[in-house]
Design a protein around this motif. Structure first.
Motif, short mmCIF file in Angstrom:
data_model
loop_
_atom_site.label_atom_id
_atom_site.label_comp_id
_atom_site.label_asym_id
_atom_site.label_seq_id
_atom_site.Cartn_x
_atom_site.Cartn_y
_atom_site.Cartn_z
N LEU A 188 18.06 68.29 44.59
CA LEU A 188 17.03 68.06 43.36
C LEU A 188 16.16 67.51 43.59
O LEU A 188 15.17 66.79 42.30
N GLY A 189 15.98 66.45 44.95
CA GLY A 189 14.92 65.16 44.49
C GLY A 189 15.87 64.37 44.19
O GLY A 189 14.91 62.92 44.39
N ILE A 190 17.03 64.07 43.79
CA ILE A 190 17.74 63.00 43.33
C ILE A 190 17.43 61.95 43.98
O ILE A 190 17.06 60.81 43.76
N ALA A 191 18.51 61.91 45.31
CA ALA A 191 18.26 61.37 46.34
C ALA A 191 16.38 60.57 47.00
O ALA A 191 16.47 59.47 46.91
N SER A 239 14.39 73.71 39.61
CA SER A 239 13.57 73.12 38.62
C SER A 239 13.17 72.39 37.09
O SER A 239 13.35 71.78 37.23
N GLU A 240 14.31 73.61 36.11
CA GLU A 240 14.81 73.16 34.70
C GLU A 240 15.62 71.85 34.97
O GLU A 240 16.07 70.67 34.04
N ARG A 241 16.70 72.30 36.23
CA ARG A 241 18.21 71.24 35.84
C ARG A 241 17.31 69.64 35.72
O ARG A 241 17.45 68.44 35.28
N ALA A 242 15.85 69.74 37.04
CA ALA A 242 15.41 68.39 37.51
C ALA A 242 14.77 67.40 36.57
O ALA A 242 14.84 66.10 36.72
N LEU A 249 23.38 50.11 50.70
CA LEU A 249 24.82 50.11 51.73
C LEU A 249 25.30 51.31 51.05
O LEU A 249 26.12 52.45 52.08
N THR A 250 25.25 52.58 49.74
CA THR A 250 26.09 53.41 50.18
C THR A 250 25.32 54.40 49.16
O THR A 250 23.90 53.56 48.43
N LEU A 251 24.56 55.79 49.51
CA LEU A 251 24.20 56.88 48.23
C LEU A 251 24.45 57.70 48.61
O LEU A 251 25.58 58.37 49.54
N GLY A 252 24.46 58.40 47.50
CA GLY A 252 25.30 59.38 46.52
C GLY A 252 25.12 60.49 45.99
O GLY A 252 24.00 60.00 45.58
N VAL A 253 25.24 62.02 46.19
CA VAL A 253 24.57 63.23 44.94
C VAL A 253 25.93 63.91 44.82
O VAL A 253 26.85 64.47 46.24
N ALA A 254 26.92 64.08 43.92
CA ALA A 254 27.29 64.82 43.39
C ALA A 254 26.73 66.29 43.73
O ALA A 254 25.92 66.59 43.75
N GLN A 255 28.40 66.98 44.38
CA GLN A 255 27.37 68.38 44.93
C GLN A 255 26.81 69.29 44.49
O GLN A 255 25.93 69.52 44.61
N GLN A 256 26.99 69.10 43.37
CA GLN A 256 26.37 69.87 42.02
C GLN A 256 25.36 69.87 41.89
O GLN A 256 24.27 70.78 41.26
N TYR A 257 24.91 68.69 42.40
CA TYR A 257 23.51 67.97 42.35
C TYR A 257 22.65 67.49 43.40
O TYR A 257 21.46 67.15 42.87
N ARG A 258 22.91 68.60 44.36
CA ARG A 258 22.26 69.05 45.65
C ARG A 258 20.69 69.11 45.79
O ARG A 258 20.99 70.27 44.75
#
Length: 253
Positions: free
Chosen positions: A115-118, A6-9, A104-113
């Motif tokens: 977190l609601g980024i996608a 939650s802090e990271r997000a 076309l593409t959607l991706g999130v780096a593994q360590q940031y999964r």
């Protein structure tokens, strides 16, 4: 020190992708997707050549990393007649102003999964599509075995319209795909056979209710017509032409 999610997000920021993101964009695509994209694709993305895109960055990282891409979404505005799915999305191809937005593409780096980024990136696309009055839907393809992506788009209120057999061809093997869509600006999903049955049943019910009302006025007592609960619509399945993976989107969330 351990940083809670939650802090990271709260340190995640979003911006358009730019030329300085080229290396990171290629690296993350290569680590997430089984398809190898040509260099021209990445150049088109970072230079906004017929492709719209958004990046996510972690502003809490050290200075030299604070603006480095950690997630992305790429999309393209298309004309329904060129989308090969206009019949499924039920677009009026005779209207040359109609538009669709294809992810076309959607991706999130593994360590940031997780977190609601996608979700935030997809909302950027939806908001963009909604800002185009002539746009009727955001759509995409998901490879059939990517269960996390399928669940993700369902949570985002995308509707699965069809399963497309042999849609992807990766490493000498065919894979099915699902077509998902999120309708905007009054767009709507196509009618299924059950939708038509429900519509006919509703019409007949109205007709007979009108008839009983007339009979009632003539003194014939007719019991009240029972209310019917309409069924939810189902989605049709049909075969479509096999398409190459090179022109299709992939998602990793």
């Amino acid at each position: 020190m351990v940083t809670h999610k939650s802090e990271r997000a709260q340190y995640i920021a979003y911006r358009p992708i730019r030329p300085s993101d080229l290396e990171a964009l290629q690296e993350i695509h290569g680590s997430l997707f089984p398809i190898r994209y040509e260099s021209q694709f990445f150049l088109n993305v970072v230079n906004s050549r017929d492709i719209i895109s958004w990046a996510a960055v972690d502003s809490s990282r050290p200075d030299e990393k604070a603006d480095e891409l950690i997630a992305f979404v790429t999309a393209r505005v298309v004309i329904p007649s060129q989308a090969e799915v206009d019949d499924i999305l039920q677009c009026d191809t005779s209207d040359k102003n109609r538009r669709l937005v294809y992810i076309l593409t959607l991706g999130v780096a593994q360590q940031y999964r997780n977190l609601g980024i996608a979700s935030s990136l997809v909302r950027e696309v939806i908001n963009y599509a909604s800002s185009i009055p002539a746009c009727r839907a955001v759509y995409l393809h998901v490879i059939a075995y990517n269960r996390p992506a399928i669940l993700f788009y369902r949570r985002m209120a995308f509707r699965c319209l069809r399963r497309l057999p042999y849609f992807y061809y990766i490493n000498d093997q065919h894979f099915d795909a699902y077509l998902y869509a999120y309708h905007v600006n009054g767009g709507r999903s196509p009618c299924s056979a059950l939708d038509l049955i429900v519509a006919v049943a509703t019409y007949l019910r109205s007709f007979f209710m009108s008839l009983t009302t007339r009979l009632w006025k003539h003194g014939d007592e007719v019991p009240a017509w029972p209310k019917c609960k309409e069924a939810n619509s189902l989605l049709p399945n049909s075969n479509r032409i096999i398409q190459g993976a090179g022109s299709s989107g992939l998602q990793c969330v």
